[in-house]
Design an enzyme around this catalytic site. Structure first.
Site, PDB file in Angstrom:
ATOM      1  N   GLY A  20      -8.920 -13.752  10.585  1.00  0.00           N
ATOM      2  CA  GLY A  20      -9.480 -12.906  11.652  1.00  0.00           C
ATOM      3  C   GLY A  20      -9.865 -13.661  12.911  1.00  0.00           C
ATOM      4  O   GLY A  20      -9.004 -14.187  13.617  1.00  0.00           O
ATOM      5  N   LYS A  62      -0.034 -10.383   8.929  1.00  0.00           N
ATOM      6  CA  LYS A  62       0.167 -11.461   7.947  1.00  0.00           C
ATOM      7  C   LYS A  62       1.227 -11.108   6.912  1.00  0.00           C
ATOM      8  O   LYS A  62       2.010 -11.956   6.504  1.00  0.00           O
ATOM      9  CB  LYS A  62      -1.140 -11.815   7.251  1.00  0.00           C
ATOM     10  CG  LYS A  62      -1.759 -10.636   6.511  1.00  0.00           C
ATOM     11  CD  LYS A  62      -3.123 -10.962   6.029  1.00  0.00           C
ATOM     12  CE  LYS A  62      -4.190 -10.100   6.557  1.00  0.00           C
ATOM     13  NZ  LYS A  62      -4.185  -8.723   6.734  1.00  0.00           N
ATOM     14  N   GLY A 109     -12.372  -7.523  10.874  1.00  0.00           N
ATOM     15  CA  GLY A 109     -13.188  -6.597  11.667  1.00  0.00           C
ATOM     16  C   GLY A 109     -12.633  -6.420  13.063  1.00  0.00           C
ATOM     17  O   GLY A 109     -11.852  -7.238  13.568  1.00  0.00           O
ATOM     18  N   LYS A 162      -2.027 -15.337   3.749  1.00  0.00           N
ATOM     19  CA  LYS A 162      -2.644 -16.219   4.753  1.00  0.00           C
ATOM     20  C   LYS A 162      -2.383 -17.686   4.406  1.00  0.00           C
ATOM     21  O   LYS A 162      -2.136 -18.508   5.299  1.00  0.00           O
ATOM     22  CB  LYS A 162      -4.151 -15.942   4.824  1.00  0.00           C
ATOM     23  CG  LYS A 162      -4.461 -14.552   5.379  1.00  0.00           C
ATOM     24  CD  LYS A 162      -5.908 -14.173   5.155  1.00  0.00           C
ATOM     25  CE  LYS A 162      -6.215 -12.789   5.697  1.00  0.00           C
ATOM     26  NZ  LYS A 162      -7.493 -12.253   5.246  1.00  0.00           N
TER      27      LYS A 162
HETATM   28  P1  NAP Z   1      -5.146   0.339  10.861  1.00  0.00           P
HETATM   29  O1  NAP Z   1      -6.583   0.529  11.148  1.00  0.00           O
HETATM   30  O2  NAP Z   1      -4.550   1.026   9.685  1.00  0.00           O
HETATM   31  O3  NAP Z   1      -4.338   0.798  12.178  1.00  0.00           O
HETATM   32  C1  NAP Z   1      -2.946   0.886  12.224  1.00  0.00           C
HETATM   33  C2  NAP Z   1      -2.522   1.531  13.538  1.00  0.00           C
HETATM   34  O4  NAP Z   1      -1.112   1.433  13.638  1.00  0.00           O
HETATM   35  C3  NAP Z   1      -2.880   3.014  13.663  1.00  0.00           C
HETATM   36  O5  NAP Z   1      -3.241   3.307  14.979  1.00  0.00           O
HETATM   37  C4  NAP Z   1      -1.560   3.715  13.319  1.00  0.00           C
HETATM   38  O6  NAP Z   1      -1.355   4.929  14.015  1.00  0.00           O
HETATM   39  C5  NAP Z   1      -0.548   2.722  13.854  1.00  0.00           C
HETATM   40  N1  NAP Z   1       0.709   2.812  13.107  1.00  0.00           N
HETATM   41  C6  NAP Z   1       0.943   2.456  11.832  1.00  0.00           C
HETATM   42  N2  NAP Z   1       2.226   2.686  11.499  1.00  0.00           N
HETATM   43  C7  NAP Z   1       2.805   3.206  12.592  1.00  0.00           C
HETATM   44  C8  NAP Z   1       4.117   3.654  12.901  1.00  0.00           C
HETATM   45  N3  NAP Z   1       5.090   3.617  11.983  1.00  0.00           N
HETATM   46  N4  NAP Z   1       4.374   4.118  14.140  1.00  0.00           N
HETATM   47  C9  NAP Z   1       3.400   4.150  15.077  1.00  0.00           C
HETATM   48  N5  NAP Z   1       2.130   3.740  14.864  1.00  0.00           N
HETATM   49  C10 NAP Z   1       1.840   3.286  13.627  1.00  0.00           C
HETATM   50  O7  NAP Z   1      -4.791  -1.222  10.714  1.00  0.00           O
HETATM   51  P2  NAP Z   1      -5.689  -2.469  11.150  1.00  0.00           P
HETATM   52  O8  NAP Z   1      -6.756  -2.694  10.150  1.00  0.00           O
HETATM   53  O9  NAP Z   1      -6.041  -2.367  12.581  1.00  0.00           O
HETATM   54  O10 NAP Z   1      -4.646  -3.663  10.913  1.00  0.00           O
HETATM   55  C11 NAP Z   1      -3.579  -3.885  11.807  1.00  0.00           C
HETATM   56  C12 NAP Z   1      -2.924  -5.227  11.494  1.00  0.00           C
HETATM   57  O11 NAP Z   1      -3.866  -6.271  11.681  1.00  0.00           O
HETATM   58  C13 NAP Z   1      -2.399  -5.378  10.065  1.00  0.00           C
HETATM   59  O12 NAP Z   1      -1.228  -6.142  10.095  1.00  0.00           O
HETATM   60  C14 NAP Z   1      -3.511  -6.152   9.369  1.00  0.00           C
HETATM   61  O13 NAP Z   1      -3.067  -6.914   8.263  1.00  0.00           O
HETATM   62  C15 NAP Z   1      -3.966  -7.061  10.489  1.00  0.00           C
HETATM   63  N6  NAP Z   1      -5.339  -7.537  10.370  1.00  0.00           N
HETATM   64  C16 NAP Z   1      -6.340  -6.652  10.209  1.00  0.00           C
HETATM   65  C17 NAP Z   1      -7.641  -7.116  10.135  1.00  0.00           C
HETATM   66  C18 NAP Z   1      -8.792  -6.154   9.993  1.00  0.00           C
HETATM   67  O14 NAP Z   1      -9.939  -6.611   9.995  1.00  0.00           O
HETATM   68  N7  NAP Z   1      -8.568  -4.861   9.896  1.00  0.00           N
HETATM   69  C19 NAP Z   1      -7.897  -8.502  10.221  1.00  0.00           C
HETATM   70  C20 NAP Z   1      -6.834  -9.384  10.408  1.00  0.00           C
HETATM   71  C21 NAP Z   1      -5.545  -8.885  10.491  1.00  0.00           C
HETATM   72  P3  NAP Z   1      -2.086   6.301  13.573  1.00  0.00           P
HETATM   73  O15 NAP Z   1      -3.508   6.074  13.933  1.00  0.00           O
HETATM   74  O16 NAP Z   1      -1.456   7.372  14.387  1.00  0.00           O
HETATM   75  O17 NAP Z   1      -1.859   6.422  12.101  1.00  0.00           O
HETATM   76  N1  HSE Z   2      -8.830  -7.522   4.025  1.00  0.00           N
HETATM   77  C1  HSE Z   2      -9.057  -8.781   4.641  1.00  0.00           C
HETATM   78  C2  HSE Z   2     -10.344  -9.396   4.119  1.00  0.00           C
HETATM   79  C3  HSE Z   2      -9.145  -8.691   6.135  1.00  0.00           C
HETATM   80  O1  HSE Z   2     -11.067  -8.793   3.321  1.00  0.00           O
HETATM   81  O2  HSE Z   2     -10.626 -10.528   4.499  1.00  0.00           O
HETATM   82  C4  HSE Z   2      -7.814  -8.519   6.783  1.00  0.00           C
HETATM   83  O3  HSE Z   2      -7.069  -9.703   6.640  1.00  0.00           O
END
Ligand code: NAP
Ligand code: HSE
Length: 432
Positions: free
Chosen positions: A136, A107, A304, A207
Site C-alpha cells: 500500500g 498485484k 486503504g 506481493k
Molecule cells: P474496488 O474498491 O473493488 O474498486 C474497483 C473499481 O473498479 C470500481 O470502481 C469498479 O467499478 C471498477 N471496475 C472493476 N471492474 C471493472 C470493469 N470491468 N470495467 C469498468 N470498471 C470496473 O477495488 P480497490 O480496493 O480500489 O482495489 C483496486 C486495485 O488496487 C486492485 O488491484 C487491488 O488489488 C489494489 N490494491 C488495493 C488496496 C486497498 O487497500 N483496497 C491496496 C493496495 C492495492 P464499479 O464501481 O462500477 O463496480
Molecule cells: N488485502 C490487503 C491487506 C490489502 O489486507 O493487506 C490490499 O493489498
C-alpha cells in the site's frame, strides 16, 4: 502569467483506491504547479455503471466506455485501479499501444503477467509504475529498483498483509480465536466479504513475487511462491509461542542464495524482540538486506484509500516529471537475470510441531526415533498437557530441510500412538 501546463489523466476504477487517488490529486491541485511545474487533472473515470452516484466524484467524469479514453489523444496517463486479471490486462496493453503511460496497483496481474506488461511498455517507450501494488502506502518498489540499486540484495522479508496481521494481533493480544478475529476484521472493513486471498496467504504471495523480481533482478511469478495461510493457527499455538518468547506472524520471505531463489509466505514464530514482532494490527513492514547498505526496514500502512492513493499519486508525479523532461521509459523491466527458483522441499527451517499422542510409556522414544531416522534433530520437546489417556507435545527442531520434516510427518501420521498432528509452524532462525 504563463498558463500552467496540464497533464490529463484517466482513472480506470474508482473504488477504494481510485477514490483515494481522486481525493489526493484534487487536494494537491494548486500545489502541483509548484511541485512539478504542471497541473495534473483527472478528466475521465471508467466504471462499470456510469449512472451510479459516487460520493465526492463528479458524475460528468464517469464513463463506461474504455474506448472513449483510448480515443482521447490528450490523456497521457492511465491509472488502473480496477483490479483482477481481465479486462485490466487488456486495458493496460491497449493503453500502451495508444501511447499512454500506465500506473497500476494491480498485484494480482503484475505477479502473473508482469513480463508481458513490461515488455509492451518498453516496446512503446512508455512508463509502467506500480508502487501501490506492494504494501500500500509504503515506498518499497522504488527503493528496491532505484535507491538500493547499488546493492546486491540478498533478502526481503516482511509482513505484507494487513488483514492477517490484524487477525494475529487480536489473537495474540486479546486471546481471540481465529473466527472471531476474522469477523472483527470484516466488521472494521480490513477483510473483504470473501477473505480467501488474505487468510490463505495468496495476497502476500503476489506481493512477494513482485518484490523478489524487483530485488533480485530475475522474474518471479506468483506460481513460484509457496503460500500457506493462517487459518490453522490456533489460540494454543499462539499461547505456546508466547511461552517460548515468540510471536506468530504471517511472513513473506524471499532470499537470493547461491543455490537459487527462495520465495515463500507462511506463518512463522519470530522472537518477540524482533523488529517485525512489533508490527501490530493492520500495519505492514518490509525488511531488506543488501551487501552495501546492510539492514533496512520500511514500515507503514499497507492498504486503504489514502495510503494506497498516496503510492499511486507518487508514481503519477514521476510519470508527469518524465513527460515534462521527455524522458519516459527510463526505468523499465529490471529482470535481466534468470535465476532458478528453489523447491520448498529443499528449503531449511526450524519447526514447531504440536502433536496429540496417546499417553503411554515409550511414546516419546518412538517419536524421537522417527525424527532421528529422518535426520531431524530435536532442539526441545515439552509435554504441555495430559487429559485422560491423551497428551499434547510440542517439539521444536533444529534447522532441517522441509523434505525431512514432511517425511517424518508422513510416518508419524501412520502410527497408532499419534492421535493428531495439530500444527506445523516454521520458526525464524537468523542463521538460515
Ligand atoms: P474496488 O474498491 O473493488 O474498486 C474497483 C473499481 O473498479 C470500481 O470502481 C469498479 O467499478 C471498477 N471496475 C472493476 N471492474 C471493472 C470493469 N470491468 N470495467 C469498468 N470498471 C470496473 O477495488 P480497490 O480496493 O480500489 O482495489 C483496486 C486495485 O488496487 C486492485 O488491484 C487491488 O488489488 C489494489 N490494491 C488495493 C488496496 C486497498 O487497500 N483496497 C491496496 C493496495 C492495492 P464499479 O464501481 O462500477 O463496480
Ligand atoms: N488485502 C490487503 C491487506 C490489502 O489486507 O493487506 C490490499 O493489498
Amino acid at each position: 502569467m504563463e498558463t500552467p501546463k496540464k497533464i490529463k489523466i484517466a482513472l480506470l476504477g474508482v473504488g477504494t483506491v481510485g477514490t483515494g487517488v481522486y481525493k489526493i490529486l484534487s487536494g494537491q491541485k494548486d500545489e502541483m504547479i509548484n511541485k512539478i511545474g504542471a497541473q495534473l487533472e483527472i478528466v475521465k473515470i471508467l466504471v462499470r455503471d456510469a449512472q451510479k452516484e459516487r460520493k465526492g466524484i463528479p458524475g460528468k467524469l464517469l464513463t463506461d466506455s474504455f474506448q472513449e479514453i483510448m480515443d482521447d489523444p490528450e490523456i497521457q496517463i492511465v491509472i488502473e485501479v480496477m483490479g483482477g486479471l481481465e479486462p485490466a490486462r487488456t486495458y493496460i496493453l491497449e493503453a500502451f499501444r495508444h501511447g499512454k503511460h500506465v500506473v497500476s496497483a494491480n498485484k494480482d496481474l503484475i505477479a502473473e503477467d508482469g513480463k508481458e506488461l513490461f515488455e509492451t511498455a518498453q516496446k512503446y517507450g512508455k512508463d509502467f509504475l506500480f508502487e501501490a501494488a506492494v504494501a500500500g502506502g509504503i515506498p518499497i518498489i522504488r527503493p528496491l529498483k532505484q535507491c538500493l540499486a547499488g546493492n546486491n540484495l540478498t533478502e526481503v522479508m516482511g509482513i505484507v498483509n494487513g488483514t492477517t496481521n490484524f487477525i494475529l494481533t487480536k489473537m495474540t493480544e486479546n486471546g481471540m480465536d481465529f473466527a472471531d478475529a476474522l469477523k472483527m476484521a470484516q466488521e472494521l472493513g480490513y477483510a473483504e466479504a470473501d477473505p480467501t486471498a488474505d487468510i490463505e496467504g495468496l495476497d502476500a504471495g503476489r506481493k512477494m513475487a513482485i518484490m523478489a523480481s524487483s530485488a533480485f533482478n530475475t522474474r518471479v511469478t506468483f506460481q513460484d511462491v509457496y503460500t500457506e495461510g493462517i487459518t490453522k493457527i490456533s489460540a494454543d499455538d499462539i499461547r505456546y509461542a508466547k511461552e517460548m518468547g515468540c510471536d506468530i506472524k504471517l511472513l513473506g520471505v524471499a532470499k537470493n542464495t547461491p543455490d537459487g531463489i527462495e520465495v515463500r509466505v507462511h506463518p512463522m514464530l519470530i522472537p518477540s524482540n524482533h523488529a517485525l514482532a512489533s508490527v501490530r494490527d493492520s500495519f505492514n513492514a518490509v525488511f531488506v538486506h543488501g551487501d552495501a547498505v546492510g539492514d533496512t526496514m520500511f514500515y507503514g500502512r499497507g492498504a486503504g484509500e489514502l495510503p494506497t492513493g498516496s503510492a499511486v499519486v507518487g508514481d503519477v508525479i514521476d510519470v508527469a516529471r518524465n513527460i515534462l523532461h521527455s524522458c519516459n521509459g527510463r526505468i523499465g523491466c529490471t529482470c535481466y537475470k534468470n535465476i532458478p527458483i528453489k523447491k520448498m522441499e529443499e528449503i531449511c527451517n526450524s519447526y514447531f510441531l504440536r502433536i496429540q499422542v496417546f499417553n503411554r510409556p515409550g511414546v516419546l522414544a518412538n517419536i524421537a526415533a522417527v525424527f532421528g531416522n529422518n535426520q531431524v534433530s530435536i532442539a526441545q520437546i515439552v509435554q504441555k498437557k495430559a487429559v485422560k489417556d491423551c497428551a499434547e507435545l510440542v517439539v521444536i527442531t533444529d534447522a532441517v530441510r522441509e523434505k525431512n520434516i514432511r517425511d517424518s510427518v508422513t510416518v508419524l501420521e501412520g502410527m497408532s500412538i499419534i492421535k493428531e498432528i495439530s500444527s506445523i509452524i516454521r520458526v525464524y532462525n537468523p542463521e538460515e
